[in-house]
Design a protein around this motif. Structure first.
Motif, PDB file in Angstrom:
ATOM      1  N   MET A   1      -2.801   0.331  -4.100  1.00 52.24           N
ATOM      2  CA  MET A   1      -2.484  -1.047  -3.739  1.00 52.24           C
ATOM      3  C   MET A   1      -1.787  -1.728  -4.909  1.00 52.24           C
ATOM      4  SD  MET A   1      -6.045  -2.240  -1.884  1.00 52.24           S
ATOM      5  CE  MET A   1      -7.113  -1.448  -3.099  1.00 52.24           C
ATOM      6  N   GLU A   2      -0.789  -2.539  -4.620  1.00 53.29           N
ATOM      7  CA  GLU A   2      -0.106  -3.331  -5.644  1.00 53.29           C
ATOM      8  C   GLU A   2       0.021  -4.763  -5.138  1.00 53.29           C
ATOM      9  OE1 GLU A   2       2.860  -1.608  -8.387  1.00 53.29           O
ATOM     10  OE2 GLU A   2       4.238  -3.056  -7.454  1.00 53.29           O
ATOM     11  N   LEU A   3      -0.513  -5.703  -5.906  1.00 52.04           N
ATOM     12  CA  LEU A   3      -0.556  -7.111  -5.513  1.00 52.04           C
ATOM     13  C   LEU A   3       0.239  -7.944  -6.502  1.00 52.04           C
ATOM     14  CD1 LEU A   3      -3.455  -5.634  -4.933  1.00 52.04           C
ATOM     15  CD2 LEU A   3      -4.232  -7.964  -4.413  1.00 52.04           C
ATOM     16  N   ARG A   4       0.961  -8.944  -5.978  1.00 51.63           N
ATOM     17  CA  ARG A   4       1.731  -9.861  -6.820  1.00 51.63           C
ATOM     18  C   ARG A   4       1.579 -11.286  -6.289  1.00 51.63           C
ATOM     19  NH1 ARG A   4       5.902  -7.051  -9.715  1.00 51.63           N
ATOM     20  NH2 ARG A   4       5.962  -4.846  -9.131  1.00 51.63           N
ATOM     21  N   ILE A   5       1.459 -12.228  -7.203  1.00 51.00           N
ATOM     22  CA  ILE A   5       1.559 -13.652  -6.882  1.00 51.00           C
ATOM     23  C   ILE A   5       2.486 -14.270  -7.913  1.00 51.00           C
ATOM     24  CG2 ILE A   5       0.361 -15.869  -6.670  1.00 51.00           C
ATOM     25  CD1 ILE A   5      -2.085 -14.445  -5.686  1.00 51.00           C
ATOM     26  N   ASP A   6       3.389 -15.139  -7.476  1.00 54.03           N
ATOM     27  CA  ASP A   6       4.391 -15.726  -8.361  1.00 54.03           C
ATOM     28  C   ASP A   6       3.745 -16.270  -9.636  1.00 54.03           C
ATOM     29  OD1 ASP A   6       6.281 -15.202  -6.424  1.00 54.03           O
ATOM     30  OD2 ASP A   6       6.409 -17.282  -5.708  1.00 54.03           O
TER      31      ASP A   6
ATOM     32  N   GLY B   1      -1.280  -9.692   7.399  1.00 57.17           N
ATOM     33  CA  GLY B   1      -0.884  -8.359   6.989  1.00 57.17           C
ATOM     34  C   GLY B   1      -2.030  -7.481   6.546  1.00 57.17           C
ATOM     35  N   VAL B   2      -3.262  -7.920   6.801  1.00 58.26           N
ATOM     36  CA  VAL B   2      -4.396  -7.061   6.458  1.00 58.26           C
ATOM     37  C   VAL B   2      -4.453  -5.888   7.426  1.00 58.26           C
ATOM     38  CG1 VAL B   2      -5.690  -8.969   5.441  1.00 58.26           C
ATOM     39  CG2 VAL B   2      -6.026  -8.413   7.857  1.00 58.26           C
ATOM     40  N   GLY B   3      -5.109  -4.817   6.980  1.00 57.05           N
ATOM     41  CA  GLY B   3      -5.170  -3.617   7.810  1.00 57.05           C
ATOM     42  C   GLY B   3      -5.839  -3.838   9.141  1.00 57.05           C
ATOM     43  N   MET B   4      -6.864  -4.678   9.158  1.00 55.91           N
ATOM     44  CA  MET B   4      -7.611  -4.958  10.384  1.00 55.91           C
ATOM     45  C   MET B   4      -6.720  -5.548  11.477  1.00 55.91           C
ATOM     46  SD  MET B   4     -10.982  -7.417  10.754  1.00 55.91           S
ATOM     47  CE  MET B   4     -10.080  -8.858  10.168  1.00 55.91           C
ATOM     48  N   GLY B   5      -5.648  -6.262  11.058  1.00 53.53           N
ATOM     49  CA  GLY B   5      -4.806  -6.958  12.026  1.00 53.53           C
ATOM     50  C   GLY B   5      -3.620  -6.157  12.528  1.00 53.53           C
TER      51      GLY B   5
ATOM     52  N   VAL C   1       0.867  -1.170   0.000  1.00 54.73           N
ATOM     53  CA  VAL C   1       0.000   0.000   0.000  1.00 54.73           C
ATOM     54  C   VAL C   1       0.911   1.230   0.000  1.00 54.73           C
ATOM     55  CG1 VAL C   1      -1.793   1.295   1.201  1.00 54.73           C
ATOM     56  CG2 VAL C   1      -1.855  -1.207   1.215  1.00 54.73           C
ATOM     57  N   ASN C   2       0.783   2.038  -1.037  1.00 52.83           N
ATOM     58  CA  ASN C   2       1.624   3.240  -1.194  1.00 52.83           C
ATOM     59  C   ASN C   2       3.113   2.892  -1.112  1.00 52.83           C
ATOM     60  OD1 ASN C   2      -0.764   4.741  -1.328  1.00 52.83           O
ATOM     61  ND2 ASN C   2      -0.784   5.062   0.890  1.00 52.83           N
ATOM     62  N   GLY C   3       3.470   1.743  -1.699  1.00 54.74           N
ATOM     63  CA  GLY C   3       4.860   1.324  -1.749  1.00 54.74           C
ATOM     64  C   GLY C   3       5.381   0.643  -0.499  1.00 54.74           C
ATOM     65  N   LYS C   4       4.551   0.524   0.533  1.00 53.91           N
ATOM     66  CA  LYS C   4       4.967  -0.134   1.778  1.00 53.91           C
ATOM     67  C   LYS C   4       4.429  -1.556   1.803  1.00 53.91           C
ATOM     68  CE  LYS C   4       4.675   0.199   6.823  1.00 53.91           C
ATOM     69  NZ  LYS C   4       4.124   0.972   7.985  1.00 53.91           N
TER      70      LYS C   4
END
Length: 282
Positions: free
Chosen positions: A264-269, A246-250, A203-206
């Motif tokens: 948001m940036e998401l990656r899966i192999d 790693g969700v925001g709620m947690g 999220v925002n590069g983090k």
């Protein structure tokens, strides 16, 4: 193969991604990437095509959801042992199932638009499983034979709607744009083991989420077995299989939720990258 749908929402065209990363139009061979072309025979026919013989898609184009006319959008909750620990939830005895409304489905890079008044919208990077062959009373040792391929899903969730409004989780999962799916459908021959895929979400590069499908409580095969004993899975159905920690709620000591302008940036192999900017309904 990596199958893609490109173009304006509601008017997407089918394509495949060649080895050089170029889109090649498939319109002369299929009308769309939908459940009726995802069986093994049709996929084998497309696989035999020489990509160099297909027209190159030129210019910049929106990438739509990688499957059109999705039948059922099924989601599994609390399916990673480390995510369950993060939330303080007990390990479920059976897969937790909820549905996401099909009106939530958007392309991998479309904006995510929080509903009016939302202050608890959260991210969830998930492995999506696309059914290619009708599955009814399937055993886990045969389950993956019913998979057309895999993709990334962002199971965006409004936590107040999900947990504080009387009713089911679906209320917080089904807001418009809360189901980015794609960017492409990677056929199962390119994913020899769906339980060995690394995944991240920034999220925002983090970096917020880092996980691996190896920590799933219920494997893809076990999920298909379980669901197919409850109802028939049809070609074009999509199963989103849960999220790692790693969700925001947690986040401790205080949860962190999305706000307008976040990215948001998401990656899966092997499955590509999603990127969404967050907006909010007025």
């Amino acid at each position: 193969m990596k199958l893609v749908r490109y173009g304006a929402a509601g008017a997407e065209k089918p394509a495949l991604l060649d080895d050089a990363g170029q889109l090649r139009d498939l319109s002369a061979h299929v009308d769309d990437i939908t459940g009726d072309v995802l069986d093994d025979a049709n996929l084998a026919r497309l696989r035999e095509l020489d990509p160099d013989s297909l027209p190159i898609v030129t210019g910049e184009h929106r990438i739509g959801a990688c499957v059109g006319n999705i039948g059922k959008f099924l989601c599994i909750g609390l399916n990673y042992s480390d995510h369950a620990a993060e939330t303080g939830a007990a390990i479920p005895e059976h897969p937790i199932l909820f549905f996401k409304a099909n009106s939530a489905i958007v392309g991998a890079n479309d904006d995510v638009v929080m509903p009016r008044g939302s202050t608890h919208t959260d991210w969830e990077c998930e492995l999506g499983v696309v059914i290619g062959k009708t599955a009814k009373y399937v055993s886990k040792d045969k389950a993956l034979e019913h998979v057309a391929g895999y993709c990334i899903v962002n199971d965006v969730s409004e936590r107040h709607f999900q947990t504080q409004l009387t009713g089911q989780w679906t209320k917080g999962k089904s807001c418009d744009t809360f189901g980015p799916t794609g960017p492409w459908l990677v056929t199962r021959d390119e994913v020899p083991d769906p339980q060995k895929l690394g995944m991240t979400l920034d999220v925002n590069g983090k970096r917020m989420q880092t996980g691996n499908t190896a920590t799933m409580i219920f494997t893809v095969a076990e999920i298909i077995e379980h669901l197919s004993h409850l109802f028939t899975l049809h070609p074009g159905d999509v199963i989103s299989t849960g999220t790692p920690p790693g969700v925001g709620m947690g986040i401790k000591p205080e949860p962190v939720y999305l706000k307008k302008g976040d990215v948001m940036e998401l990656r899966i192999d092997g499955l590509g990258v999603q990127r969404q900017q967050v907006d909010q309904d007025a």
